[in-house]
Every structure is written in C-alpha cells, then in structure tokens.
Design an enzyme around this catalytic site. Structure first.
Site, PDB file in Angstrom:
ATOM      1  N   LEU A 153       8.620  -6.833   3.706  1.00  9.28           N
ATOM      2  CA  LEU A 153       7.261  -6.728   2.931  1.00  9.28           C
ATOM      3  C   LEU A 153       6.422  -7.586   3.515  1.00  9.28           C
ATOM      4  O   LEU A 153       6.272  -8.471   4.473  1.00  9.28           O
ATOM      5  CB  LEU A 153       7.172  -6.236   1.106  1.00  9.28           C
ATOM      6  CG  LEU A 153       8.117  -5.821   0.820  1.00  9.28           C
ATOM      7  CD1 LEU A 153       8.373  -6.066  -1.213  1.00  9.28           C
ATOM      8  CD2 LEU A 153       7.899  -4.447   0.774  1.00  9.28           C
ATOM      9  N   MET A 184      -1.631  -3.918   8.949  1.00 12.69           N
ATOM     10  CA  MET A 184      -0.250  -4.307   9.226  1.00 12.69           C
ATOM     11  C   MET A 184       0.758  -3.358   8.212  1.00 12.69           C
ATOM     12  O   MET A 184       0.370  -2.601   8.025  1.00 12.69           O
ATOM     13  CB  MET A 184      -0.336  -4.677   7.393  1.00 12.69           C
ATOM     14  CG  MET A 184      -0.793  -6.120   7.095  1.00 12.69           C
ATOM     15  SD  MET A 184      -0.918  -7.263   6.051  1.00 12.69           S
ATOM     16  CE  MET A 184      -2.198  -8.646   6.509  1.00 12.69           C
ATOM     17  N   GLN A 195      14.223  10.612   7.500  1.00  6.91           N
ATOM     18  CA  GLN A 195      12.557  10.398   8.256  1.00  6.91           C
ATOM     19  C   GLN A 195      13.081   9.435   9.249  1.00  6.91           C
ATOM     20  O   GLN A 195      11.950  10.116  10.525  1.00  6.91           O
ATOM     21  CB  GLN A 195      11.719   9.771   7.211  1.00  6.91           C
ATOM     22  CG  GLN A 195      12.014   8.278   6.979  1.00  6.91           C
ATOM     23  CD  GLN A 195      11.141   7.099   6.095  1.00  6.91           C
ATOM     24  OE1 GLN A 195      11.210   7.794   4.948  1.00  6.91           O
ATOM     25  NE2 GLN A 195      10.304   6.905   6.388  1.00  6.91           N
ATOM     26  N   GLY A 239      10.589  -1.655   2.654  1.00  4.89           N
ATOM     27  CA  GLY A 239      11.132  -2.940   2.662  1.00  4.89           C
ATOM     28  C   GLY A 239      10.850  -3.936   3.644  1.00  4.89           C
ATOM     29  O   GLY A 239       9.165  -3.234   4.412  1.00  4.89           O
ATOM     30  N   ASP A 293      -0.506   5.118   6.368  1.00  5.26           N
ATOM     31  CA  ASP A 293       0.710   6.661   6.745  1.00  5.26           C
ATOM     32  C   ASP A 293      -0.780   7.302   6.188  1.00  5.26           C
ATOM     33  O   ASP A 293      -0.322   8.432   5.435  1.00  5.26           O
ATOM     34  CB  ASP A 293       1.746   6.096   6.209  1.00  5.26           C
ATOM     35  CG  ASP A 293       2.056   5.092   6.380  1.00  5.26           C
ATOM     36  OD1 ASP A 293       2.517   5.166   7.714  1.00  5.26           O
ATOM     37  OD2 ASP A 293       2.160   3.986   5.593  1.00  5.26           O
ATOM     38  N   VAL A 326      -4.515  -2.407   4.812  1.00  6.41           N
ATOM     39  CA  VAL A 326      -4.424  -4.021   4.768  1.00  6.41           C
ATOM     40  C   VAL A 326      -4.666  -4.676   6.652  1.00  6.41           C
ATOM     41  O   VAL A 326      -3.865  -3.829   6.565  1.00  6.41           O
ATOM     42  CB  VAL A 326      -3.464  -4.523   4.010  1.00  6.41           C
ATOM     43  CG1 VAL A 326      -3.797  -6.430   3.530  1.00  6.41           C
ATOM     44  CG2 VAL A 326      -3.951  -4.349   2.984  1.00  6.41           C
ATOM     45  N   GLY A 337      -0.317   4.029   0.944  1.00  3.96           N
ATOM     46  CA  GLY A 337      -1.121   3.512   1.780  1.00  3.96           C
ATOM     47  C   GLY A 337      -1.399   4.760   2.531  1.00  3.96           C
ATOM     48  O   GLY A 337      -0.981   5.521   2.928  1.00  3.96           O
ATOM     49  N   ARG A 340       7.115  -2.967  11.226  1.00  5.93           N
ATOM     50  CA  ARG A 340       7.323  -3.280  12.781  1.00  5.93           C
ATOM     51  C   ARG A 340       6.448  -3.794  13.785  1.00  5.93           C
ATOM     52  O   ARG A 340       6.570  -4.266  14.883  1.00  5.93           O
ATOM     53  CB  ARG A 340       7.128  -0.791  13.102  1.00  5.93           C
ATOM     54  CG  ARG A 340       8.065  -0.481  12.664  1.00  5.93           C
ATOM     55  CD  ARG A 340       7.814   0.790  13.345  1.00  5.93           C
ATOM     56  NE  ARG A 340       8.955   1.967  13.049  1.00  5.93           N
ATOM     57  CZ  ARG A 340       8.870   2.660  12.040  1.00  5.93           C
ATOM     58  NH1 ARG A 340       7.917   3.118  11.458  1.00  5.93           N
ATOM     59  NH2 ARG A 340       9.994   3.328  12.017  1.00  5.93           N
ATOM     60  N   HIS A 384       2.433  -3.556   1.684  1.00 12.76           N
ATOM     61  CA  HIS A 384       2.441  -3.576   0.017  1.00 12.76           C
ATOM     62  C   HIS A 384       2.772  -4.066  -0.890  1.00 12.76           C
ATOM     63  O   HIS A 384       2.260  -3.143  -2.032  1.00 12.76           O
ATOM     64  CB  HIS A 384       3.802  -3.491   0.099  1.00 12.76           C
ATOM     65  CG  HIS A 384       4.969  -2.875   1.954  1.00 12.76           C
ATOM     66  ND1 HIS A 384       4.739  -3.734   2.737  1.00 12.76           N
ATOM     67  CD2 HIS A 384       4.977  -1.929   2.336  1.00 12.76           C
ATOM     68  CE1 HIS A 384       5.667  -2.988   4.128  1.00 12.76           C
ATOM     69  NE2 HIS A 384       6.263  -1.845   3.206  1.00 12.76           N
TER      70      HIS A 384
HETATM   71  P1  AMP Z   1       6.909   1.744   4.728  1.00  7.25           P
HETATM   72  O1  AMP Z   1       7.166   0.292   4.001  1.00  7.25           O
HETATM   73  O2  AMP Z   1       5.842   1.835   5.656  1.00  7.25           O
HETATM   74  O3  AMP Z   1       7.783   2.786   4.153  1.00  7.25           O
HETATM   75  O4  AMP Z   1       5.288   1.584   3.642  1.00  7.25           O
HETATM   76  C1  AMP Z   1       5.825   1.793   2.245  1.00  7.25           C
HETATM   77  C2  AMP Z   1       4.199   1.740   1.549  1.00  7.25           C
HETATM   78  O5  AMP Z   1       3.202   0.925   1.813  1.00  7.25           O
HETATM   79  C3  AMP Z   1       3.068   3.369   2.623  1.00  7.25           C
HETATM   80  O6  AMP Z   1       2.402   4.195   0.841  1.00  7.25           O
HETATM   81  C4  AMP Z   1       2.592   2.609   3.031  1.00  7.25           C
HETATM   82  O7  AMP Z   1       1.646   3.377   3.082  1.00  7.25           O
HETATM   83  C5  AMP Z   1       2.504   1.939   2.861  1.00  7.25           C
HETATM   84  N1  AMP Z   1       1.302   0.512   2.767  1.00  7.25           N
HETATM   85  C6  AMP Z   1       2.282   0.040   4.513  1.00  7.25           C
HETATM   86  N2  AMP Z   1       1.834  -0.663   5.120  1.00  7.25           N
HETATM   87  C7  AMP Z   1       0.300  -0.551   4.409  1.00  7.25           C
HETATM   88  C8  AMP Z   1      -0.925  -1.348   5.341  1.00  7.25           C
HETATM   89  N3  AMP Z   1      -1.125  -1.957   5.610  1.00  7.25           N
HETATM   90  N4  AMP Z   1      -2.301  -1.297   3.974  1.00  7.25           N
HETATM   91  C9  AMP Z   1      -1.976  -0.484   2.989  1.00  7.25           C
HETATM   92  N5  AMP Z   1      -0.607   0.093   2.781  1.00  7.25           N
HETATM   93  C10 AMP Z   1      -0.133   0.291   3.463  1.00  7.25           C
END
Ligand code: AMP
Length: 282
Positions: A33, A184, A61, A31, A150, A176, A147, A187, A37
């Site tokens: 977002l 992006m 985690q 979330g 990570d 992105v 993404g 955090r 995302h």
């Molecule tokens: P998170 O909400 O941070 O757990 O991320 C959810 C998904 O979004 C994961 O697969 C991340 O790798 C992906 N994600 C987070 N930030 C980015 C970004 N800047 N560009 C592409 N994917 C991202």
C-alpha cells in the site's frame, strides 16, 4: 482491526454488521500500500459506519509472462498502514480461497474493456470484474471506492454494477501523485533511480496535453503528437498506447467534444506504467 482470511467468515461478519444497521464501505487492493490506497480508505471511513479493505493479489487479472509472482507483497507493513487509516476489517484471502478447485464462472464487461489495456492485456479486465464481483458478494458493501488512476478499471466496474443491478455505489477518487507528478503505484518500486526520475515525464506529457486543450486545441492527433514527443524524449520509454478517448465509452475520438481522457501506458524497461488525465470544458 480484525483480519479475516475466509470468505464465509467475512460474509458472516458483513451480514452481522448489516443486521445491526451499519453501512459498509469497501476498498479492494492488491496490497503493498501507498498514499493512493490510503486516500481511498480515508474516503471510505467518511462514507460508512464500517470500513473493510481487502488485500488480494488476484492471479486471474495477470496474463502469462506478467508480474504475478514478483508483484511486491508485504502484509505486515500493509496491516500497520491500514490500521492507521481506520480500517475495521481487513480481508486477506488466499488464491485457493477465492478460486477453489472447480471454479468456472467469470464476469465479462464488453465494450468499455475493448480499447487501451483491453488490447495490451487480454483477459485482464475479465479477471478484475470476476474478482471484484466475488469480493462484493463476500464483503456486501454499500459503497466501494476505486482510484481514477486505473481509469478504465473504474469505468468497467461502474458498468458491471449497473448492468448486473448490484446495489452498490461506486466512487472514483483522484489520483494521488509523488511530488514530481508520478502517479503512486505499487509497481513504482520496480524502477531503478534513473528510470524513477524519467517516469515523471508521463505526467508532464499529460499536463502538456491538457494545456493544449485549454488553449483551444480540439484535434486528438495534434495533442497526441505532443504527448508522445515528450514521452519519447526518454530513449528507454516504449509506448504501449497513448490514446484520446471519450471519457465514458472509452472509444478513440478524433475531435474532442464533451468529456475526454488522455490515457497512456508506457514500458520503462520491464515496468509498465499507466496514467491518464481528463479533458473537459471548464
Ligand atoms: P491496486 O492495489 O493497484 O489494485 O489498487 C487498488 C485501488 O487503489 C484501485 O482502486 C486503484 O485505482 C487505487 N489506486 C492505485 N494507485 C492510486 C493512486 N496513485 N491514487 C489513487 N488511487 C490509486
């Protein structure tokens, strides 16, 4: 858009879609977002008949003393954003729904989780693979989109899917970035304006590393020295790690051959940022 909070109900809907001959794409998130995302969701929209996104801040985690309780949350804003991205079903379970009393089964991927964030965040990937395996069983997707930001997480999930014969295609999407190059991240909202400006140096340092590689440098130590120098120009930045690894095994390498990744984790005040860039022969 349907919003579902119960695992049983989500499974019932997924089964119904499958019986109707529909394919399901899945984007798991925590979330708060942003465009990163949304890019994953757009890809999911293209790849399947039905698109499911999940929003779940996964407690297992986060280590003790990490930011689980203060992780940014804004469900109403997220619902609007994902509706715009064409999501059909949003799965938003509570922590008690995913980890009811008596829960005791974990999924652990071994070698690729040992380096990088596996060292600085013990137990992190165990939490990630456990929740992703559970979400896969609940959402029953044909493909899932993650993404490359990570990067170690992406490699770990691919390994889990392969090792456990999960019948799911895992798709990695490019990072992105903000206009100054900062990847992006939910955090990034922790950063004050001064730190936010300084944070762009992470990507600049990775670009410098990639430039040296393009000029023919193959010594990891030489490239790392330059990457670290750029990061450390900011007195407030504390390097957690800066490594060059084999892009598939994630083991450190000294001499770059084949595909490699420069992976960085840096603490700027209380905020820990990660980023990476792939090095490969053009
Ligand atoms: P998170 O909400 O941070 O757990 O991320 C959810 C998904 O979004 C994961 O697969 C991340 O790798 C992906 N994600 C987070 N930030 C980015 C970004 N800047 N560009 C592409 N994917 C991202």
């Amino acid at each position: 858009m349907e919003i579902i909070a119960q695992a049983k109900e989500m499974q019932r809907r997924a089964e119904q879609l499958r019986r109707q001959g529909m394919t399901i794409a899945f984007v798991p998130t925590m979330g708060f977002l942003h465009e990163g995302h949304i890019a994953l969701m757009r890809e999911g929209r293209k790849r399947a008949d039905s698109l499911v996104a999940s929003i779940f801040v996964n407690p297992t985690q986060f280590g003790p003393g990490e930011d689980y309780t203060r992780y940014p949350r804004d469900l109403q804003r997220d619902f609007k954003l994902i509706q715009g991205a064409g999501v059909d079903i949003c799965f938003t379970p509570s922590a008690a729904e995913i980890y009811p009393d008596g829960f005791q089964t974990f999924v652990e991927v071994e070698r690729v989780t040992q380096n990088l964030c596996g060292i600085s965040r013990p137990g992190h990937f165990r939490g990630v693979t456990t929740v992703v395996a559970k979400l896969f069983n609940i959402v029953k997707p044909h493909c899932a989109i993650f993404g490359q930001k990570d990067y170690q997480q992406l490699i770990t999930i691919k390994q889990m899917v392969k090792d456990l014969n999960m019948d799911i295609e895992v798709i990695g999407m490019p990072t992105v970035r903000e206009s100054d190059g900062l990847a992006m991240s939910s955090r990034n909202t922790y950063l004050n304006p001064k730190k936010r400006k300084e944070a762009a140096r992470l990507y600049r340092s990775l670009l410098k590393g990639k430039e040296l590689f393009a000029l023919g440098e193959r010594s990891a130590a030489t490239i790392l020295q330059e990457v670290k120098r750029i990061i450390e120009e900011d007195q407030g930045a504390v390097i957690d790690y800066v490594n060059i690894c084999d892009a598939h095994t994630l083991e450190d390498i000294e001499e770059i051959k084949g595909e490699a990744v420069i992976a960085v984790a840096v603490k700027m005040g209380k905020t820990r940022l990660i980023d990476n860039i792939i090095l490969k022969e053009e």
